[in-house]
Structures are given as structure tokens and as C-alpha cells.
Design a protein around this motif. Structure first.
Motif, short mmCIF file in Angstrom:
data_model
loop_
_atom_site.label_atom_id
_atom_site.label_comp_id
_atom_site.label_asym_id
_atom_site.label_seq_id
_atom_site.Cartn_x
_atom_site.Cartn_y
_atom_site.Cartn_z
N SER A 54 15.85 6.85 -2.16
CA SER A 54 16.72 7.72 -2.95
C SER A 54 17.54 8.65 -2.06
O SER A 54 18.72 8.93 -2.32
CB SER A 54 15.90 8.56 -3.93
N ALA A 55 16.93 9.14 -0.98
CA ALA A 55 17.64 10.02 -0.05
C ALA A 55 18.83 9.30 0.56
O ALA A 55 19.94 9.85 0.64
CB ALA A 55 16.69 10.52 1.04
N LEU A 56 18.61 8.06 0.97
CA LEU A 56 19.71 7.31 1.57
C LEU A 56 20.75 6.93 0.52
O LEU A 56 21.95 6.84 0.82
CB LEU A 56 19.16 6.05 2.26
N TYR A 57 20.31 6.73 -0.72
CA TYR A 57 21.26 6.47 -1.81
C TYR A 57 22.17 7.68 -2.03
O TYR A 57 23.38 7.55 -2.23
CB TYR A 57 20.52 6.13 -3.10
N LEU A 58 21.58 8.88 -1.98
CA LEU A 58 22.37 10.10 -2.17
C LEU A 58 23.43 10.23 -1.09
O LEU A 58 24.54 10.69 -1.33
CB LEU A 58 21.46 11.32 -2.17
N VAL A 59 23.08 9.81 0.13
CA VAL A 59 24.06 9.82 1.22
C VAL A 59 25.16 8.82 0.93
O VAL A 59 26.35 9.12 1.04
CB VAL A 59 23.37 9.49 2.57
N GLY A 60 24.76 7.59 0.54
CA GLY A 60 25.74 6.55 0.27
C GLY A 60 26.68 6.89 -0.87
O GLY A 60 27.86 6.52 -0.87
N ALA A 61 26.15 7.63 -1.85
CA ALA A 61 26.97 8.01 -3.00
C ALA A 61 27.82 9.24 -2.71
O ALA A 61 28.63 9.65 -3.56
CB ALA A 61 26.06 8.29 -4.19
N GLY A 62 27.64 9.84 -1.55
CA GLY A 62 28.42 11.02 -1.20
C GLY A 62 27.89 12.30 -1.79
O GLY A 62 28.53 13.36 -1.68
N GLY A 64 0.83 -1.21 0.00
CA GLY A 64 0.00 0.00 0.00
C GLY A 64 0.86 1.25 0.00
O GLY A 64 2.08 1.20 0.23
N GLU A 65 0.23 2.37 -0.27
CA GLU A 65 0.97 3.64 -0.25
C GLU A 65 0.00 4.80 -0.07
O GLU A 65 -1.18 4.71 -0.40
CB GLU A 65 1.76 3.84 -1.54
N CYS A 66 0.53 5.88 0.49
CA CYS A 66 -0.17 7.15 0.53
C CYS A 66 0.09 7.84 -0.80
O CYS A 66 1.25 8.02 -1.19
CB CYS A 66 0.36 8.00 1.69
N HIS A 67 -0.95 8.23 -1.52
CA HIS A 67 -0.75 8.78 -2.86
C HIS A 67 0.05 10.08 -2.81
O HIS A 67 0.79 10.38 -3.76
CB HIS A 67 -2.10 9.00 -3.55
N VAL A 68 -0.06 10.83 -1.72
CA VAL A 68 0.68 12.09 -1.63
C VAL A 68 2.16 11.82 -1.40
O VAL A 68 3.02 12.36 -2.10
CB VAL A 68 0.11 12.97 -0.49
N HIS A 69 2.47 10.97 -0.43
CA HIS A 69 3.87 10.69 -0.15
C HIS A 69 4.54 9.90 -1.27
O HIS A 69 5.72 10.11 -1.57
CB HIS A 69 3.99 9.93 1.18
N ALA A 70 3.79 9.01 -1.91
CA ALA A 70 4.36 8.26 -3.02
C ALA A 70 4.74 9.19 -4.17
O ALA A 70 5.69 8.94 -4.92
CB ALA A 70 3.37 7.21 -3.52
N GLY A 71 4.00 10.31 -4.29
CA GLY A 71 4.27 11.26 -5.36
C GLY A 71 5.53 12.08 -5.16
O GLY A 71 5.99 12.76 -6.08
N ILE A 72 6.08 12.06 -3.95
CA ILE A 72 7.36 12.75 -3.70
C ILE A 72 8.44 11.74 -4.04
O ILE A 72 8.95 11.02 -3.18
CB ILE A 72 7.46 13.23 -2.24
N ASP A 73 8.78 11.65 -5.32
CA ASP A 73 9.62 10.55 -5.79
C ASP A 73 11.09 10.91 -5.85
O ASP A 73 11.51 12.04 -5.61
CB ASP A 73 9.13 10.07 -7.15
N GLY A 74 11.90 9.89 -6.18
CA GLY A 74 13.34 10.06 -6.20
C GLY A 74 13.82 11.08 -7.21
O GLY A 74 14.76 11.84 -6.94
N ALA A 75 13.18 11.12 -8.38
CA ALA A 75 13.62 12.06 -9.42
C ALA A 75 13.42 13.51 -8.95
O ALA A 75 14.30 14.36 -9.12
CB ALA A 75 12.84 11.81 -10.71
N THR A 76 12.26 13.77 -8.34
CA THR A 76 11.99 15.11 -7.83
C THR A 76 12.98 15.48 -6.73
O THR A 76 13.50 16.60 -6.69
CB THR A 76 10.55 15.20 -7.28
N LEU A 77 13.25 14.52 -5.86
CA LEU A 77 14.20 14.76 -4.78
C LEU A 77 15.59 15.11 -5.32
O LEU A 77 16.22 16.08 -4.88
CB LEU A 77 14.29 13.54 -3.88
#
Length: 332
Positions: free
Chosen positions: A217-225, A181-194
Motif C-alpha cells: 500500500s505504501a508503494l501504491y500511494l507513491v505510484g498514485a502520487g 507465513g507472517e508476523c502477526h504484529v507486522h501483518a496487523g499494520i495494514d493498508g487501511a491504517t496506513l
């Protein structure tokens, strides 16, 4: 001065607020508003916060009536914890796309497939679903709830797939089955936008709600530096407010429903808070208007009830959640 339209009246905002408070006193009512409500609703409320903090508060207030400015499952939770109080929801059609992704029948069928599993439900669920689960959780204590369960027990986590993935990641448990399941609002804040916002604001801090589609995606950005770890926080709404009060950052990007910005900006006027996605607005949360709040106080609409047997079973799950961890201001 700004005006509001309330019932047949055209009032200034101050006049409307005064009338709301007069009627609340007359009805022996306390007004609770979720962090995602319209600013004028948040400002007139006796207490503003997340659904669990408000529900816990509802159980302890002396007022005989609770006017819950939020969505349906929140008013239900308040009624479960406060069975002797009258609970009013100013707009009965204020639902939740996440809560709607699973039913009590779904839980029973899923449990039948995994008869030895412990069922953990996010608080963003209906009373009927809570009644079919073993324990509830909020986003701030979900990991603690999972850690309280023996490691050899399977876990069915529902209904949010992004929070489930986050909990699986932080606990390291590989025996967690997650409802999709997902919240349609939170799901819409996606990795590309971030990624676009972070690239445009490289010095900003980032607060991400774990329901968001961009949390991984946020944690990926941290991991990638790409972004320093100390500038990225995955937080409940209550956690965001606590962090906002302490930050000295010039700017913070917020990945959650935009109504949260009102509280953050009030908590720390020296920091600029901006949404990752300015369109991340929950239409259900915004269904409660100045007019509807005034009407609810005048006419006692709409009263929320939960069948006694459902409430009793759901209450066990909610009370177990409250016992684990102590989310002071933050639930979902």
C-alpha cells in the motif's frame, strides 16, 4: 524516580541498572537487547540492535556468557555463531509467530516438490529450519541474496509472505515461490491504517518495514502520487535507525513494532516519531522484564542449546548470509 520490581527487591531504576551491570560483570556476561525490547531493557544493555547485528556481535565479544534479550530464534542464532559461549534467554517462552509458521518438515516437503530450487530462509526462523535451507537472509540484504542466485534457478523463499513479495518486486524475479507465513504484529499494520495515518499527516515521512502488511500500500500511494517518493522508505530496523539519524523531517510515521520508537527518538530528538499503528506491540518481545533479566543473571537461566548436527548445518546458511552484502546495523 521510577521504580522497578526485580525478584524480591523494589529498586529505583538506577539501582536496578547498577545491580544488573554488577551481576553481568560477575558472570562475565554481555547483555544484548533487540530494538523491540522494553525501554529499560534497551537502556541497560551493552548493545542494542536487530537480531543479526547482535548475533554477529555475539560471535566477536570476549565475554563468556551472552544474555540475549529478544526471542528464542535470536538466542539460537547467537548460539549457532558462538558455539563455545553460554547463551541465556531470560524468558524461554519468548517465541515468534513468524518463525512458528514453518517447520523443518515443511521445508523438506516443499523442497521435494521443487528439487532444483534454492531455499532462502529469512533469519526469523528456528535453527532446525535454518539447517534445512541453502542460505539465510535479512530484510536489508534479502534482495542481494536473491540476486546472487542464477536467474534460471527457482527460489523457495520462506517464511514471510510480505518480505517475499517485496523481494520479488524489487528484483523482478518471477521464479520465486513464497511461503505464506507472517508476523502477526507486522501483518496487523495494514493498508487501511496506513492510508488513514498518511491522510492525517500529509507532510510526514514514512518508514515501513518490509514485513508489514502495508508495504504494498505504501508503494501504491507513491505510484498514485498521494505521497512523494522521497518521503517513503521501505527499511529494515537498522535502516530505519540510520535514516532517523539523517532526517530533517518534522515528523516521521513508523510502520513496525512500537519498541523501535525508543531507539529512533534517542537517535534524533528534534524529529517526532509516531507509530502508524500504536497497537503494534509484540507480546513475545515484551515478555522479558526487569525482574526476568535480573533473575537470569543471578541464576543463569535459561541456557539455550542447539544440537551439534543442527548447528553445523544451520551455521553454513547463516555464514553465507553474512558473506552477501554487509548489513552494518540492519538485519531484520
Amino acid at each position: 524516580m521510577a521504580t522497578v520490581t526485580a525478584a524480591t527487591d523494589t529498586l529505583t531504576r538506577d539501582e536496578w541498572a547498577a545491580e544488573v551491570r554488577r551481576l553481568a560483570k560477575e558472570r562475565d556476561a554481555v547483555i544484548l537487547a533487540h530494538n523491540y525490547q522494553r525501554p529499560e531493557i534497551q537502556d541497560v544493555a551493552d548493545h542494542t540492535g536487530d537480531s543479526l547485528a547482535l548475533s554477529r556481535l555475539a560471535a566477536s565479544v570476549e565475554a563468556g556468557t551472552i544474555v540475549f534479550c529478544g526471542v528464542h530464534f535470536m538466542a539460537e542464532t547467537a548460539k549457532i555463531l558462538s558455539p563455545d559461549k553460554t547463551v541465556l534467554l531470560p524468558e524461554p517462552e519468548a517465541g515468534c509467530s513468524l518463525a512458528d509458521t514453518i517447520t523443518a518438515d515443511d521445508v523438506r516437503a516443499w523442497r521435494a516438490e521443487h528439487p532444483e530450487a534454492v531455499v532462502v530462509a529469512y533469519v526469523n526462523t528456528s535453527a532446525a529450519v535454518k539447517a534445512e535451507t541453502d542460505i539465510c537472509c535479512t530484510s536489508s540484504n534479502a534482495a542481494d541474496v536473491i540476486r546472487s542466485i542464477p536467474e534460471d534457478r527457482e527460489i523457495l523463499f520462506l517464511p514471510d509472505q510480505f518480505l517475499g513479495a517485496h523481494v520479488r518486486r524489487v528484483t523482478g524475479r518471477d521464479n520465486i515461490h513464497v511461503w505464506m507465513g507472517e508476523c502477526h504484529v507486522h501483518a496487523g499494520i495494514d493498508g487501511a491504517t496506513l492510508r488513514e495515518r498518511v491522510a492525517a499527516e500529509p507532510d510526514a515521512e514514512l518508514y515501513v518495514h518490509p514485513e508489514c502488511g502495508c508495504a504494498t500500500s505504501a508503494l501504491y500511494l507513491v505510484g498514485a502520487g498521494t505521497v512523494p517518493q522521497e518521503r517513503v522508505k521501505v527499511l529494515s530496523t537498522g535502516g530505519m535507525l540510520a535514516a532517523a539519524e539523517q532526517t530533517t523531517a518534522r515528523k516521521v510515521l513508523i510502520a513496525t513494532e512500537t519498541g523501535m520508537l525508543h531507539q529512533l527518538r534517542a537517535a534524533n530528538p528534534s524529529t517526532v516519531f509516531e507509530p502508524v499503528n500504536s497497537r503494534a506491540e509484540c507480546r513475545y518481545m515484551k515478555m522479558i522484564t526487569a525482574d526476568k533479566l535480573l533473575t537470569a543473571l543471578r541464576n543463569g537461566t535459561t541456557e539455550i542449546t542447539v544440537p551439534d548436527d543442527v548447528a553445523a548445518r544451520a551455521r553454513r546458511s547463516v555464514e553465507r548470509m553474512v558473506e552477501i552484502g554487509s548489513p552494518s546495523r540492519g538485519g531484520e
